[in-house]
Motif scaffolding. Structure first.
Motif, PDB file in Angstrom:
ATOM      1  N   ASP A  83       2.902   2.350  -2.146  1.00  0.00           N
ATOM      2  CA  ASP A  83       2.796   2.861  -3.507  1.00  0.00           C
ATOM      3  C   ASP A  83       3.847   2.177  -4.388  1.00  0.00           C
ATOM      4  O   ASP A  83       5.031   2.503  -4.327  1.00  0.00           O
ATOM      5  CB  ASP A  83       3.018   4.376  -3.488  1.00  0.00           C
ATOM      6  CG  ASP A  83       2.842   5.010  -4.868  1.00  0.00           C
ATOM      7  OD1 ASP A  83       2.613   4.265  -5.837  1.00  0.00           O
ATOM      8  OD2 ASP A  83       2.947   6.246  -4.964  1.00  0.00           O
ATOM      9  N   HIS A  85       3.449   2.198  -7.685  1.00  0.00           N
ATOM     10  CA  HIS A  85       3.315   2.833  -8.992  1.00  0.00           C
ATOM     11  C   HIS A  85       4.212   4.061  -9.095  1.00  0.00           C
ATOM     12  O   HIS A  85       4.908   4.271 -10.087  1.00  0.00           O
ATOM     13  CB  HIS A  85       1.861   3.224  -9.249  1.00  0.00           C
ATOM     14  CG  HIS A  85       1.595   3.588 -10.678  1.00  0.00           C
ATOM     15  ND1 HIS A  85       1.654   2.664 -11.686  1.00  0.00           N
ATOM     16  CD2 HIS A  85       1.308   4.774 -11.268  1.00  0.00           C
ATOM     17  CE1 HIS A  85       1.401   3.260 -12.847  1.00  0.00           C
ATOM     18  NE2 HIS A  85       1.196   4.539 -12.620  1.00  0.00           N
ATOM     19  N   SER A  86       4.151   4.894  -8.070  1.00  0.00           N
ATOM     20  CA  SER A  86       5.075   6.015  -7.922  1.00  0.00           C
ATOM     21  C   SER A  86       5.002   7.015  -9.077  1.00  0.00           C
ATOM     22  O   SER A  86       6.020   7.425  -9.635  1.00  0.00           O
ATOM     23  CB  SER A  86       6.512   5.483  -7.771  1.00  0.00           C
ATOM     24  OG  SER A  86       7.370   6.449  -7.259  1.00  0.00           O
ATOM     25  N   ASN A  87       3.777   7.418  -9.420  1.00  0.00           N
ATOM     26  CA  ASN A  87       3.622   8.536 -10.349  1.00  0.00           C
ATOM     27  C   ASN A  87       2.865   9.642  -9.622  1.00  0.00           C
ATOM     28  O   ASN A  87       2.500   9.511  -8.445  1.00  0.00           O
ATOM     29  CB  ASN A  87       2.933   8.100 -11.641  1.00  0.00           C
ATOM     30  CG  ASN A  87       1.457   7.835 -11.466  1.00  0.00           C
ATOM     31  OD1 ASN A  87       0.969   7.659 -10.332  1.00  0.00           O
ATOM     32  ND2 ASN A  87       0.721   7.790 -12.556  1.00  0.00           N
ATOM     33  N   SER A  90      -0.565   8.510  -7.994  1.00  0.00           N
ATOM     34  CA  SER A  90      -0.472   7.646  -6.805  1.00  0.00           C
ATOM     35  C   SER A  90       0.132   8.396  -5.627  1.00  0.00           C
ATOM     36  O   SER A  90      -0.222   8.154  -4.462  1.00  0.00           O
ATOM     37  CB  SER A  90       0.340   6.394  -7.116  1.00  0.00           C
ATOM     38  OG  SER A  90       1.677   6.705  -7.431  1.00  0.00           O
ATOM     39  N   ILE A  91       1.057   9.326  -5.912  1.00  0.00           N
ATOM     40  CA  ILE A  91       1.654  10.133  -4.843  1.00  0.00           C
ATOM     41  C   ILE A  91       0.597  11.038  -4.201  1.00  0.00           C
ATOM     42  O   ILE A  91       0.522  11.154  -2.970  1.00  0.00           O
ATOM     43  CB  ILE A  91       2.836  10.962  -5.383  1.00  0.00           C
ATOM     44  CG1 ILE A  91       3.987  10.026  -5.770  1.00  0.00           C
ATOM     45  CG2 ILE A  91       3.309  11.980  -4.345  1.00  0.00           C
ATOM     46  CD1 ILE A  91       5.113  10.724  -6.517  1.00  0.00           C
ATOM     47  N   ARG A 104       6.789   4.313  -0.504  1.00  0.00           N
ATOM     48  CA  ARG A 104       6.729   4.465  -1.960  1.00  0.00           C
ATOM     49  C   ARG A 104       8.038   3.962  -2.554  1.00  0.00           C
ATOM     50  O   ARG A 104       9.114   4.344  -2.100  1.00  0.00           O
ATOM     51  CB  ARG A 104       6.508   5.931  -2.330  1.00  0.00           C
ATOM     52  CG  ARG A 104       6.532   6.206  -3.822  1.00  0.00           C
ATOM     53  CD  ARG A 104       5.926   7.579  -4.118  1.00  0.00           C
ATOM     54  NE  ARG A 104       6.622   8.652  -3.428  1.00  0.00           N
ATOM     55  CZ  ARG A 104       7.671   9.317  -3.935  1.00  0.00           C
ATOM     56  NH1 ARG A 104       8.132   8.988  -5.142  1.00  0.00           N
ATOM     57  NH2 ARG A 104       8.239  10.285  -3.262  1.00  0.00           N
ATOM     58  N   TYR A 105       7.916   3.076  -3.553  1.00  0.00           N
ATOM     59  CA  TYR A 105       9.132   2.557  -4.183  1.00  0.00           C
ATOM     60  C   TYR A 105       9.671   3.586  -5.178  1.00  0.00           C
ATOM     61  O   TYR A 105       8.925   4.384  -5.752  1.00  0.00           O
ATOM     62  CB  TYR A 105       8.830   1.216  -4.862  1.00  0.00           C
ATOM     63  CG  TYR A 105       8.813   1.220  -6.370  1.00  0.00           C
ATOM     64  CD1 TYR A 105       9.893   0.747  -7.101  1.00  0.00           C
ATOM     65  CD2 TYR A 105       7.699   1.681  -7.077  1.00  0.00           C
ATOM     66  CE1 TYR A 105       9.879   0.723  -8.477  1.00  0.00           C
ATOM     67  CE2 TYR A 105       7.670   1.663  -8.458  1.00  0.00           C
ATOM     68  CZ  TYR A 105       8.763   1.191  -9.154  1.00  0.00           C
ATOM     69  OH  TYR A 105       8.744   1.177 -10.531  1.00  0.00           O
ATOM     70  N   SER A 106      10.984   3.575  -5.362  1.00  0.00           N
ATOM     71  CA  SER A 106      11.622   4.520  -6.271  1.00  0.00           C
ATOM     72  C   SER A 106      11.882   3.854  -7.609  1.00  0.00           C
ATOM     73  O   SER A 106      12.625   2.875  -7.689  1.00  0.00           O
ATOM     74  CB  SER A 106      12.936   5.029  -5.667  1.00  0.00           C
ATOM     75  OG  SER A 106      13.600   5.886  -6.584  1.00  0.00           O
ATOM     76  N   LYS A 107      11.271   4.364  -8.648  1.00  0.00           N
ATOM     77  CA  LYS A 107      11.510   3.783  -9.972  1.00  0.00           C
ATOM     78  C   LYS A 107      12.553   4.564 -10.762  1.00  0.00           C
ATOM     79  O   LYS A 107      12.788   4.289 -11.935  1.00  0.00           O
ATOM     80  CB  LYS A 107      10.209   3.692 -10.768  1.00  0.00           C
ATOM     81  CG  LYS A 107       9.536   5.020 -11.102  1.00  0.00           C
ATOM     82  CD  LYS A 107       8.254   4.727 -11.867  1.00  0.00           C
ATOM     83  CE  LYS A 107       7.471   6.005 -12.185  1.00  0.00           C
ATOM     84  NZ  LYS A 107       6.217   5.696 -12.880  1.00  0.00           N
ATOM     85  N   TYR A 133      10.938  -3.265  -5.705  1.00  0.00           N
ATOM     86  CA  TYR A 133       9.706  -3.454  -4.941  1.00  0.00           C
ATOM     87  C   TYR A 133      10.019  -4.013  -3.550  1.00  0.00           C
ATOM     88  O   TYR A 133       9.548  -3.536  -2.524  1.00  0.00           O
ATOM     89  CB  TYR A 133       8.774  -4.453  -5.639  1.00  0.00           C
ATOM     90  CG  TYR A 133       8.076  -3.972  -6.880  1.00  0.00           C
ATOM     91  CD1 TYR A 133       7.970  -2.635  -7.205  1.00  0.00           C
ATOM     92  CD2 TYR A 133       7.487  -4.898  -7.757  1.00  0.00           C
ATOM     93  CE1 TYR A 133       7.318  -2.215  -8.350  1.00  0.00           C
ATOM     94  CE2 TYR A 133       6.832  -4.491  -8.903  1.00  0.00           C
ATOM     95  CZ  TYR A 133       6.754  -3.153  -9.194  1.00  0.00           C
ATOM     96  OH  TYR A 133       6.103  -2.752 -10.318  1.00  0.00           O
ATOM     97  N   THR A 136      11.780  -1.895  -0.926  1.00  0.00           N
ATOM     98  CA  THR A 136      10.901  -0.913  -0.300  1.00  0.00           C
ATOM     99  C   THR A 136      10.345  -1.428   1.028  1.00  0.00           C
ATOM    100  O   THR A 136      10.126  -0.664   1.966  1.00  0.00           O
ATOM    101  CB  THR A 136       9.732  -0.572  -1.255  1.00  0.00           C
ATOM    102  OG1 THR A 136      10.267  -0.189  -2.518  1.00  0.00           O
ATOM    103  CG2 THR A 136       8.890   0.570  -0.726  1.00  0.00           C
TER     104      THR A 136
END
Length: 510
Positions: A83, A85-87, A90-91, A104-107, A133, A136
């Motif tokens: 993931d 996008h991480s919203n 997407s979660i 999942r990447y952390s934004k 990215y 991750t």
């Protein structure tokens, strides 16, 4: 598919720019798992643009409803879920996907909001999105071998002309001198890829001399944008392109006017950039990437026709033999024969791109009196000629003012006589690098990140780091929007002179 050959779903539902940035992720995944199957889930409007990436096996188009997306993801029987996008959407897709391996990447949304609203900085914001990215991937033990987007990452499949042989390829560039110079590698590569096709260049009368001597160019169509021709020229140029019988038109210039002319010409395949003001008038668009040099960005237009990774090794320019004769006469008239010459271009079409006049005066004096080298001031037009004359009068040396005395072709021929070229961010800067002259460029309102820095090895850019107002515009402006002009004033004569000495020593001139 087993663990050694995973079936990976990557989710990125944001803008095209964010997706383009994610390119190294797929390259690193393929480097670890060469036989893996990578699927990218994106918005419908980006599906066609992204379909040609060499490391992506499949594009999955996102659906409107959450459960519709979950159902199609489940049907894919993926082993890995990444993931990017991480919203919330997407979660939730990942949570209900039944995919065993999820990342999942952390934004860092909280840190970003605090910075925007309260200017509260955080160490997590110092890392580029692309870095996060790639970090991750560590959880899957994927080595980071590729850290930057590459020119060939986003490519269209071969152009379809329904079996028709490609007879003519047009290249449309009606921007400034520098932009035209940076288009020459595109012409050269196009000719190599399609040796049986004729190359037609559409350009302005002011830049005709850049393209006319190129052996790859078979025909030039002039597009005059002065006065009424700016309006009338749209139809005239479109008609000329149509009559030329061009099969494919590549348009590096991103203006709406260029896109409109291309559309009116009815060329069957018209390829421009996604960032073009008239992107919807092209039959294909290529992602515009700020992270590579403009010469390489121009080359990426070819990915609308072929799927190949390549780069511009050098700029490609020639000049008419008569220009060498003119330069020989100037060298004699100004007593420059046999001297070690340093070229200087103090002007620009944009006032804020000009290093202060008094700094150039002092720099010229120091080069001539301390290094005992001959300075030659170059530029075009009456404005540059007057500027060069004042510089020569005030500097304590014997500099030669050739401003206004050379045509564009003469300037190209003159470049080969310089051991170093000192310049603002301008067209002559690109001409110097095209002829292999070590170039020291002074950047103020513009930055390297815009992609127009001196192309190739052995060149330098001097700029002030840490100014939040840079860049203030793509091309600079008539005056500093903040009134302080720190981007240029903070670059001292000592800074420039130090780099001049170092470059001359590197190239064994002094």
């Amino acid at each position: 598919m087993n663990e050694k050959q995973p079936k990976i779903l990557v989710v990125r539902l944001s803008s095209l720019g964010d997706i383009v940035l994610s390119s190294p992720v797929y390259k690193n995944l393929k480097a670890k798992w060469p036989d893996s199957h990578i699927t990218l889930l994106v918005k419908p409007q980006f599906a066609q643009v992204l379909a040609g990436h060499p490391d992506i096996d499949e594009i999955m188009v996102a659906k409107k409803g959450l459960w519709a997306n979950i159902r199609q993801v489940r049907a894919g029987h993926f082993t890995h879920y990444l993931d990017l996008h991480s919203n919330l959407k997407s979660i939730l897709i990942g949570f209900f996907s039944r995919i065993p391996n999820k990342l999942r990447y952390s934004k860092n949304p909280v840190a970003r909001r605090l910075y925007v609203k309260f200017k509260k900085n955080s160490p997590v914001l110092e890392k580029h999105t692309l870095e996060r990215y790639l970090e991750t991937l560590k959880a899957w033990d994927v080595p980071v071998l590729y850290k930057n987007p590459q020119l060939g990452d986003w490519a269209y499949k071969h152009a379809n002309l329904d079996g028709k042989k490609i007879g003519k390829i047009g290249i449309f560039q009606t921007s400034f001198i520098g932009d035209s110079v940076l288009t020459t590698p595109l012409i050269q590569k196009t000719a190599k890829l399609f040796p049986d096709a004729k190359i037609v260049v559409i350009t302005r009368p002011q830049t005709e001399d850049i393209f006319r001597p190129m052996k790859e160019v078979d025909q030039i169509i002039l597009n005059d944008k002065k006065g009424w021709n700016k309006i009338v020229g749209v139809w005239k140029t479109a008609q000329a392109i149509k009559e030329a019988g061009i099969d494919i038109l590549l348009v590096p210039h991103r203006s709406f006017r260029s896109a409109l002319i291309a559309w009116l010409s009815r060329v069957p395949i018209r390829i421009g950039f996604t960032s073009s003001e008239g992107w919807f008038l092209y039959t294909k668009t290529i992602p515009f990437n700020w992270m590579i040099h403009d010469a390489e960005r121009n080359l990426s237009l070819l990915h609308g026709i072929v799927k190949e990774n390549f780069k511009a090794e050098k700029l490609n320019m020639r000049y008419a033999p008569s220009a060498e004769e003119n330069v020989a006469r100037l060298m004699k008239d100004f007593n420059l024969e046999g001297k070690t010459l340093v070229g200087i271009h103090p002007g620009s079409a944009w006032p804020t791109k000009c290093w202060p006049f008094e700094n150039f005066v002092e720099l010229i004096s120091r080069i001539e009196t301390e290094l005992h080298l001959q300075t030659v001031i170059v530029g075009g037009g009456k404005k540059d000629a007057d500027l060069g004359e004042k510089l020569c009068q005030l500097s304590q040396g014997h500099c030669a003012n050739l401003c206004g005395k050379t045509s564009l072709a003469d300037l190209m021929a003159l470049m080969g006589h310089f051991k170093l070229f000192i310049t603002n961010d301008s067209g002559p800067m690109h001409i110097a690098t095209a002829f292999g002259v070590p170039t020291l460029a002074i950047f103020g309102p513009t930055t390297r990140e815009l992609g127009f820095f001196p192309y190739g090895h052995g060149h330098r850019v001097l700029e002030v780091k840490g100014l939040d107002c840079r860049p203030c515009a793509l091309h600079g402006g008539k005056k500093c929007p903040h009134g302080h002009f720190k981007c240029m004033r903070l670059i001292t004569v000592d800074d420039v002179f130090k780099n001049v000495k170092e470059m001359l020593q590197e190239h064994k001139v002094i």
